[in-house]
Scaffold this motif. Structure first.
Motif, PDB file in Angstrom:
ATOM      1  N   THR A   1      39.997 -69.040  -6.943  1.00  0.00           N
ATOM      2  CA  THR A   1      40.668 -69.612  -5.769  1.00  0.00           C
ATOM      3  C   THR A   1      40.970 -68.485  -4.790  1.00  0.00           C
ATOM      4  OG1 THR A   1      41.564 -71.336  -7.177  1.00  0.00           O
ATOM      5  CG2 THR A   1      42.581 -71.093  -5.028  1.00  0.00           C
ATOM      6  N   THR A   2      42.068 -67.765  -5.015  1.00  0.00           N
ATOM      7  CA  THR A   2      42.371 -66.639  -4.116  1.00  0.00           C
ATOM      8  C   THR A   2      41.771 -65.329  -4.638  1.00  0.00           C
ATOM      9  OG1 THR A   2      44.397 -66.108  -5.284  1.00  0.00           O
ATOM     10  CG2 THR A   2      44.570 -67.686  -3.465  1.00  0.00           C
ATOM     11  N   GLY A   3      41.352 -65.323  -5.875  1.00  0.00           N
ATOM     12  CA  GLY A   3      40.790 -64.119  -6.474  1.00  0.00           C
ATOM     13  C   GLY A   3      41.839 -63.231  -7.131  1.00  0.00           C
ATOM     14  N   SER A   4      43.118 -63.672  -7.151  1.00  0.00           N
ATOM     15  CA  SER A   4      44.184 -62.819  -7.715  1.00  0.00           C
ATOM     16  C   SER A   4      43.965 -62.523  -9.200  1.00  0.00           C
ATOM     17  CB  SER A   4      45.554 -63.498  -7.610  1.00  0.00           C
ATOM     18  OG  SER A   4      45.740 -64.013  -6.362  1.00  0.00           O
ATOM     19  N   THR A   5      43.583 -63.544  -9.959  1.00  0.00           N
ATOM     20  CA  THR A   5      43.373 -63.338 -11.403  1.00  0.00           C
ATOM     21  C   THR A   5      42.224 -62.364 -11.629  1.00  0.00           C
ATOM     22  OG1 THR A   5      44.157 -65.564 -11.837  1.00  0.00           O
ATOM     23  CG2 THR A   5      42.882 -64.517 -13.584  1.00  0.00           C
ATOM     24  N   LEU A   6      41.122 -62.589 -10.916  1.00  0.00           N
ATOM     25  CA  LEU A   6      39.966 -61.697 -11.091  1.00  0.00           C
ATOM     26  C   LEU A   6      40.322 -60.272 -10.666  1.00  0.00           C
ATOM     27  CD1 LEU A   6      36.977 -63.921  -9.866  1.00  0.00           C
ATOM     28  CD2 LEU A   6      37.575 -63.339 -12.214  1.00  0.00           C
ATOM     29  N   SER A   7      41.038 -60.135  -9.527  1.00  0.00           N
ATOM     30  CA  SER A   7      41.414 -58.788  -9.050  1.00  0.00           C
ATOM     31  C   SER A   7      42.220 -58.048 -10.110  1.00  0.00           C
ATOM     32  CB  SER A   7      42.266 -58.869  -7.791  1.00  0.00           C
ATOM     33  OG  SER A   7      41.545 -59.453  -6.777  1.00  0.00           O
ATOM     34  N   GLU A   8      43.163 -58.757 -10.695  1.00  0.00           N
ATOM     35  CA  GLU A   8      44.023 -58.152 -11.722  1.00  0.00           C
ATOM     36  C   GLU A   8      43.169 -57.688 -12.918  1.00  0.00           C
ATOM     37  OE1 GLU A   8      47.257 -57.875 -11.000  1.00  0.00           O
ATOM     38  OE2 GLU A   8      47.780 -56.947 -12.920  1.00  0.00           O
ATOM     39  N   CYS A   9      42.253 -58.548 -13.345  1.00  0.00           N
ATOM     40  CA  CYS A   9      41.416 -58.203 -14.509  1.00  0.00           C
ATOM     41  C   CYS A   9      40.433 -57.083 -14.175  1.00  0.00           C
ATOM     42  CB  CYS A   9      40.656 -59.441 -14.994  1.00  0.00           C
ATOM     43  SG  CYS A   9      41.742 -60.675 -15.714  1.00  0.00           S
ATOM     44  N   VAL A  10      39.855 -57.122 -12.976  1.00  0.00           N
ATOM     45  CA  VAL A  10      38.910 -56.062 -12.573  1.00  0.00           C
ATOM     46  C   VAL A  10      39.647 -54.721 -12.522  1.00  0.00           C
ATOM     47  CG1 VAL A  10      37.434 -55.205 -10.696  1.00  0.00           C
ATOM     48  CG2 VAL A  10      37.347 -57.615 -11.338  1.00  0.00           C
ATOM     49  N   GLN A  11      40.853 -54.745 -11.962  1.00  0.00           N
ATOM     50  CA  GLN A  11      41.683 -53.533 -11.873  1.00  0.00           C
ATOM     51  C   GLN A  11      41.849 -52.897 -13.264  1.00  0.00           C
ATOM     52  OE1 GLN A  11      43.684 -52.595  -8.961  1.00  0.00           O
ATOM     53  NE2 GLN A  11      44.555 -50.842 -10.029  1.00  0.00           N
ATOM     54  N   ILE A  12      42.163 -53.727 -14.245  1.00  0.00           N
ATOM     55  CA  ILE A  12      42.400 -53.208 -15.599  1.00  0.00           C
ATOM     56  C   ILE A  12      41.110 -52.661 -16.215  1.00  0.00           C
ATOM     57  CG2 ILE A  12      43.027 -53.963 -17.944  1.00  0.00           C
ATOM     58  CD1 ILE A  12      45.068 -55.827 -16.416  1.00  0.00           C
ATOM     59  N   LEU A  13      40.004 -53.360 -15.978  1.00  0.00           N
ATOM     60  CA  LEU A  13      38.720 -52.879 -16.511  1.00  0.00           C
ATOM     61  C   LEU A  13      38.320 -51.553 -15.850  1.00  0.00           C
ATOM     62  CD1 LEU A  13      36.817 -56.293 -16.615  1.00  0.00           C
ATOM     63  CD2 LEU A  13      37.593 -54.975 -18.595  1.00  0.00           C
ATOM     64  N   LYS A  14      38.624 -51.449 -14.553  1.00  0.00           N
ATOM     65  CA  LYS A  14      38.331 -50.204 -13.831  1.00  0.00           C
ATOM     66  C   LYS A  14      39.210 -49.063 -14.345  1.00  0.00           C
ATOM     67  CE  LYS A  14      35.193 -50.855 -10.627  1.00  0.00           C
ATOM     68  NZ  LYS A  14      34.200 -49.874 -10.245  1.00  0.00           N
ATOM     69  N   GLU A  15      40.476 -49.374 -14.588  1.00  0.00           N
ATOM     70  CA  GLU A  15      41.394 -48.351 -15.132  1.00  0.00           C
ATOM     71  C   GLU A  15      40.942 -47.890 -16.516  1.00  0.00           C
ATOM     72  OE1 GLU A  15      45.379 -49.873 -12.745  1.00  0.00           O
ATOM     73  OE2 GLU A  15      45.216 -50.257 -14.894  1.00  0.00           O
ATOM     74  N   ALA A  16      40.228 -48.776 -17.217  1.00  0.00           N
ATOM     75  CA  ALA A  16      39.688 -48.414 -18.541  1.00  0.00           C
ATOM     76  C   ALA A  16      38.325 -47.731 -18.403  1.00  0.00           C
ATOM     77  CB  ALA A  16      39.585 -49.652 -19.416  1.00  0.00           C
ATOM     78  N   LYS A  17      37.996 -47.340 -17.145  1.00  0.00           N
ATOM     79  CA  LYS A  17      36.811 -46.516 -16.822  1.00  0.00           C
ATOM     80  C   LYS A  17      35.485 -47.274 -16.782  1.00  0.00           C
ATOM     81  CE  LYS A  17      39.042 -42.436 -16.817  1.00  0.00           C
ATOM     82  NZ  LYS A  17      40.298 -42.950 -16.242  1.00  0.00           N
ATOM     83  N   ALA A  18      35.541 -48.601 -16.641  1.00  0.00           N
ATOM     84  CA  ALA A  18      34.284 -49.344 -16.451  1.00  0.00           C
ATOM     85  C   ALA A  18      33.674 -48.875 -15.131  1.00  0.00           C
ATOM     86  CB  ALA A  18      34.562 -50.838 -16.397  1.00  0.00           C
ATOM     87  N   CYS A  19      32.359 -48.659 -15.106  1.00  0.00           N
ATOM     88  CA  CYS A  19      31.767 -48.123 -13.873  1.00  0.00           C
ATOM     89  C   CYS A  19      31.473 -49.239 -12.878  1.00  0.00           C
ATOM     90  CB  CYS A  19      30.525 -47.295 -14.156  1.00  0.00           C
ATOM     91  SG  CYS A  19      29.193 -48.248 -14.847  1.00  0.00           S
ATOM     92  N   ARG A  20      31.228 -50.459 -13.379  1.00  0.00           N
ATOM     93  CA  ARG A  20      30.923 -51.562 -12.463  1.00  0.00           C
ATOM     94  C   ARG A  20      31.429 -52.862 -13.088  1.00  0.00           C
ATOM     95  NH1 ARG A  20      25.602 -54.761 -11.144  1.00  0.00           N
ATOM     96  NH2 ARG A  20      25.008 -54.118 -13.217  1.00  0.00           N
ATOM     97  N   VAL A  21      32.073 -53.678 -12.269  1.00  0.00           N
ATOM     98  CA  VAL A  21      32.489 -55.003 -12.748  1.00  0.00           C
ATOM     99  C   VAL A  21      32.011 -56.019 -11.721  1.00  0.00           C
ATOM    100  CG1 VAL A  21      34.374 -56.486 -13.511  1.00  0.00           C
ATOM    101  CG2 VAL A  21      34.580 -54.006 -13.786  1.00  0.00           C
TER     102      VAL A  21
END
Ligand SMILES: [Zn+2]
Length: 235
Positions: A198-218
């Motif tokens: 919908t607004t993308g808030s849930t995805l943004s939150e999850c992408v942020q965490i995956l990025k903080e865990a050093k994922a190179c691309r989500v």
């Protein structure tokens, strides 16, 4: 050779047995359809994948993309609500088939290391009996031959997001998701799956965490999107 023939016949008989007790149903009108279809011929005329791409941002303004297959309206909306809230778990295969087809059409190379899903909390899992996004992701994993891996967990309960506005949604979600401790994601490319954006808030939150865990691309994929200002991903 003879064994493979016997196995093939046995598999066919077993599938026939399964189909007579648990027939494949069109998620949009609930009529019985053949095993290889993901919707009936009638619904096929109205339910067209839109394959829309939306750009979202995480907190440091880094961007990510989400591909949404269907527009969340009319019979699609009703089908997803049945899938989520009235135990029509059986729709997951047909939804996932559609999502996988859309990904294949839009990517020349699906070179993701893992596919994962947006988690739901324990209370909802017990109440529903399953996580609808995980079912979609696991089925896509089989179709696309990308390993499924549980990467995120939801540690707090939140109120239903559709009752909140965009700002409240963001605030509701702070600190709600976290990475599963044993997971190492350095240089990994992740396909994150959810049912609706919908607004993308849930995805943004999850992408942020995956990025903080050093994922190179989500990259994200959802079955449906509720917002209208998407740009066509591929024309
Ligand atoms: Zn139908």
């Amino acid at each position: 050779m003879i064994f493979s023939k016997i196995f093939f016949v046995f598999k066919k008989l077993f599938n026939l047995f399964l189909f007579s007790f648990f027939p494949n149903r069109c998620p949009y009108c609930d009529c019985v359809i053949s095993c290889n279809l993901c919707m009936c011929r009638m619904c096929e005329k109205f339910i067209k994948p839109i394959n829309l791409l939306k750009k979202f941002k995480i907190y440091n303004s880094e961007e990510f993309f989400c591909l949404s297959v269907l527009k969340y309206e009319k019979n699609i909306r009703k089908a997803i609500l049945r899938y989520k809230f009235t135990r029509r778990k059986d729709y997951f295969k047909n939804f996932a088939k559609l999502m996988a087809e859309s990904l294949k059409k839009n990517f020349e190379n699906l070179d993701f290391d893992f596919i994962t899903s947006v988690p739901i909390d324990k209370y909802k899992t017990n109440q529903r009996g399953y996580n609808q996004s995980k079912e979609l992701a696991e089925e896509m994993s089989k179709i696309l031959n990308i390993p499924y891996k549980e990467l995120l967990m939801k540690t707090k309960q939140t109120k239903e997001q559709h009752l909140s506005n965009a700002k409240e949604r963001k605030e509701n979600l702070r600190g709600v998701y976290s990475i599963i401790k044993s997971v190492i994601l350095s240089r990994k490319s992740i396909l994150l799956c959810d049912d609706i954006v919908t607004t993308g808030s849930t995805l943004s939150e999850c992408v942020q965490i995956l990025k903080e865990a050093k994922a190179c691309r989500v990259f994200c994929v959802t079955l449906a999107a509720t917002i209208l200002d998407f740009h066509n991903f591929k024309k």
